[in-house]
Structure formats: C-alpha cells, structure tokens
Design an enzyme around this catalytic site. Structure first.
Site, PDB file in Angstrom:
ATOM      1  N   GLU A  13       0.821  -1.211   0.000  1.00  0.00           N
ATOM      2  CA  GLU A  13       0.000   0.000   0.000  1.00  0.00           C
ATOM      3  C   GLU A  13       0.853   1.258   0.000  1.00  0.00           C
ATOM      4  O   GLU A  13       0.493   2.262  -0.610  1.00  0.00           O
ATOM      5  CB  GLU A  13      -0.898   0.002   1.248  1.00  0.00           C
ATOM      6  CG  GLU A  13      -1.726   1.261   1.382  1.00  0.00           C
ATOM      7  CD  GLU A  13      -2.567   1.276   2.649  1.00  0.00           C
ATOM      8  OE1 GLU A  13      -3.380   2.199   2.782  1.00  0.00           O
ATOM      9  OE2 GLU A  13      -2.389   0.382   3.491  1.00  0.00           O
ATOM     10  N   ASP A  59      -3.441  -2.694   8.346  1.00  0.00           N
ATOM     11  CA  ASP A  59      -4.794  -2.343   7.940  1.00  0.00           C
ATOM     12  C   ASP A  59      -5.492  -1.669   9.115  1.00  0.00           C
ATOM     13  O   ASP A  59      -5.238  -2.006  10.271  1.00  0.00           O
ATOM     14  CB  ASP A  59      -5.555  -3.607   7.528  1.00  0.00           C
ATOM     15  CG  ASP A  59      -6.927  -3.294   6.965  1.00  0.00           C
ATOM     16  OD1 ASP A  59      -7.006  -2.453   6.056  1.00  0.00           O
ATOM     17  OD2 ASP A  59      -7.912  -3.888   7.428  1.00  0.00           O
ATOM     18  N   THR A 106      -5.304   1.753   9.752  1.00  0.00           N
ATOM     19  CA  THR A 106      -4.240   2.599  10.295  1.00  0.00           C
ATOM     20  C   THR A 106      -4.777   3.611  11.307  1.00  0.00           C
ATOM     21  O   THR A 106      -4.117   3.894  12.313  1.00  0.00           O
ATOM     22  CB  THR A 106      -3.505   3.338   9.158  1.00  0.00           C
ATOM     23  OG1 THR A 106      -3.073   2.383   8.196  1.00  0.00           O
ATOM     24  CG2 THR A 106      -2.308   4.095   9.681  1.00  0.00           C
TER      25      THR A 106
END
Length: 378
Positions: free
Chosen positions: A79, A156, A158
C-alpha cells in the site's frame, strides 16, 4: 509452498513485533505519523495517515521474502510508498540495509536523529523469527512461485492503529473499534488469472499481557489452489440467526435494505481486514460494503483464507448485475492482477464495486436476493 508459507508467517510475526513496538514506545510513536496527500489519500477518511511502522513493515516483508524467494522480489506490492519525510523536511527512502547498524543509521534520518528509537526499530527489523508451529510441516501443496505475485497491507485500519484503544470490549465477539482491528495482511495471487492463492492475517494486538505491558500476536492462514484448500482455521458452523458486519459509516440505504434479512443482527466494526476476519472466524456470516473504499492489498489475503474455507469475496456491483440477469450459479469474485482503467494513484487498485465476503453460498445468495428485492440503486 510450505517453505513460502513459513517465510511469510515469520515475516508477519516480525511485522507484528514492529507494530507493537511503535505503539509501546510513546516517545517513538509521536514521531511516526505523516499525513498522506494528493492521489495517495484514501477518500474514505478526512485524515488518512501513513506511519513509519507501515513503511517499515512493508519493506521488511519485501526484503525477507524476496531474499529467500528472489523470483518474487519484483512482484511484491504494498500500500505504501517507501519515501518518508522527517521533521526536518528531508525525504528519506526507507529500506532494509545489509546490517543492523546501517539500518539504524538510515532510520535516524527519518526519526529526526533520535538514536535510541532508531536502534530499537533496527533491532526489531533484523531479528530472527523462529516459528514453532508443527502444523506447517504437513503443508504439501506445490504451487509454482514463478507465477505468483503478492499484495501487502502492512497495517490495515491505520486510523485505529494510531488512535485506537486496547481496552475496547467486544460485542458478541466482535470488536467495534480499537487496536484489535489493526491487522497485518499478506496475500499471494496468480499473476495470470488474478485469483488469490495464499493468505495470511496477523493480529498484532490479539491479547494484552497486562503484567508485562506487552501485546501477543496471533496469525491465521489459508491456501486455495486448483481445488486444494488448506487453512489454519476450521470452517465455522452455520448459525441459526444470521449476522452481518458492516462499516460504521455504511450507507443508511444499505443498512435498511439488509434489515429484513438480519434484523437486530447488524453489527459494526472498524477495518476491512478485521471485518473479513470476523467472517472467517464465524463471528459474522457476511461482510457487505457498498462503496469502493477497499483496495487489492486489503482483500487479497483474507480472500484466499475465505476461499480455503469454502467461501470468497464477490464484487457487489457486478454480482448484482449478474443476479438480475441470471443464472445465479457463478458470481464474479474479486481478482488482483489488473488496475482500474483511467484511475490514478491508489484508486487504480480500488475494489470499486464494493464487495460481499462470505463463507457459505446460501448467505451470499440471501444477500443478493435481499438487495435486488429492496432497491435498484446498488
């Protein structure tokens, strides 16, 4: 495949220890936040943060797995950008260096010359992780790694990782928010078909040791390849009263549309990965999302685990089209090898049509029937 699985699980455990360290060291944690801007900003949130922990975890996984499996080196995507701007306005390319000392020196530049913090992180990055999981020795699936690629979501949810609390209580087993929803997600897929093959979900904040003021992690994995399905999890039992898990900011129209099917069993939680984990664990029967706010790195790993348990993740918009057109035997599952044409930045890899994650086909069919009958706007 056993060797690759072990390597990925070891990398996920190292990732979990880095995530824990960054939360436990308060002085360190205050330095680790940088706001995303421009095309890399997730449109779902008013403020979307990139943390150094995110970047470090991504680069550690790339480094450790790429070192053992060089054929995957150029096919591991994440990401985050590995460029990080420190408080002095300097842009530093974060990477794992050959030695712990060199990595510490690099991290000092990111951490505004904070030597102690840099040394702590470098030690975590270069630690050797030994897995004591005998079940991994029985994995006997042969999958050519030359045809595989990977998606990583280093942390994931965040926002929950940054702001979330560790003392949130679960509601019927599901944590509505907090650190429990911050996960490390790793997924491997076939580069040609785009189908998910292997998935890992690591919970860095699975259980808190209050006496030691430390968190314990837990990982789950699944392999789904050409009819062979193996997982660390068992297929959950069908529940008598079906339950769906949604995002807390899900559209009211979708919530109302699902009410006839789920009634009081509408549950809400943070983190796309965590909601998919809830389905894999049998805490919910489906996760429905109407918006394109998840990305390939969010869903690839969980998708492989769900498939290994007999389920999957379909594109909601395309599945509704197919359901209306009939027949209903095949619905379009998400794939991971093609970007969205004409999109920019992170949106190139968005799951634009929303999704439905499920284990049992009957739950997927019930969602399709309910949404098609309720409204034509999905």
């Amino acid at each position: 495949m056993a060797a690759l699985l072990k390597s990925l699980l070891a990398a996920s455990e190292k990732a979990a220890s880095i995530a824990q360290l960054c939360r436990q060291e308060e002085a360190l944690f205050s330095l680790l936040i940088e706001e995303k801007r421009g095309v890399d900003k997730n449109k779902k949130f008013l403020q979307d943060f990139k943390t150094l922990a995110d970047v470090l975890i991504q680069e550690v996984i790339k480094h450790d797995v790429g070192k053992k499996f060089p054929e995957l080196q150029d096919h591991i995507r994440g990401e985050e950008s590995n460029k990080f701007e420190n408080g002095l306005g300097e842009t530093v390319v974060v990477q794992v260096c050959p030695t712990q000392q060199e990595t510490a020196a690099l991290l000092q530049k990111v951490l505004d010359r904070k030597q102690t913090a840099a040394k702590l992180l470098a030690a975590a990055i270069h630690q050797e992780v030994e897995l004591s999981d005998s079940a991994l020795d029985d994995v006997a699936v042969t999958i050519p790694t030359e045809s595989m690629a990977m998606w990583i979501d280093p942390i994931d949810s965040t926002n929950q990782y940054i702001r979330g609390r560790g003392n949130v209580k679960p509601v019927d087993g599901i944590y509505p928010s907090g650190l429990h929803s911050a996960l490390v997600l790793i997924g491997a897929y076939d580069r040609h078909s785009g189908e998910p093959v292997l998935g890992i979900i690591n919970e860095p904040f699975f259980k808190e040791d209050l006496q030691a003021s430390r968190w314990q992690s837990k990982y789950h994995w699944g392999i789904s390849y050409r009819g062979t399905n193996i997982s660390s999890l068992s297929q959950p039992l069908l529940r008598s009263a079906p339950r769906v898990v949604l995002s807390s900011n899900e559209k009211v129209v979708l919530q109302k549309a699902l009410t006839p099917l789920y009634g009081e069993q509408l549950c809400f939680a943070s983190g796309a990965g965590y909601k998919m984990l809830c389905v894999a664990l049998g805490l919910a029967d489906a996760y429905v999302l109407s918006e394109g706010s998840t990305f390939k790195w969010d869903t690839c790993g969980p998708h492989a685990i769900l498939q290994s348990l007999g389920g999957g993740i379909v594109d909601l918009a395309e599945a509704l089209k197919a359901w209306r057109a009939g027949p209903h035997n095949l619905l379009p599952e998400l794939t991971y090898n093609q970007p969205v044409q004409g999109a920019l930045g992170a949106e190139r890899w968005a799951n634009q049509g929303g999704l439905v994650a499920y284990i049992y086909r009957e739950h997927l069919e019930a969602v399709m029937d309910t949404l098609v009958a309720a409204v034509d706007t999905f």
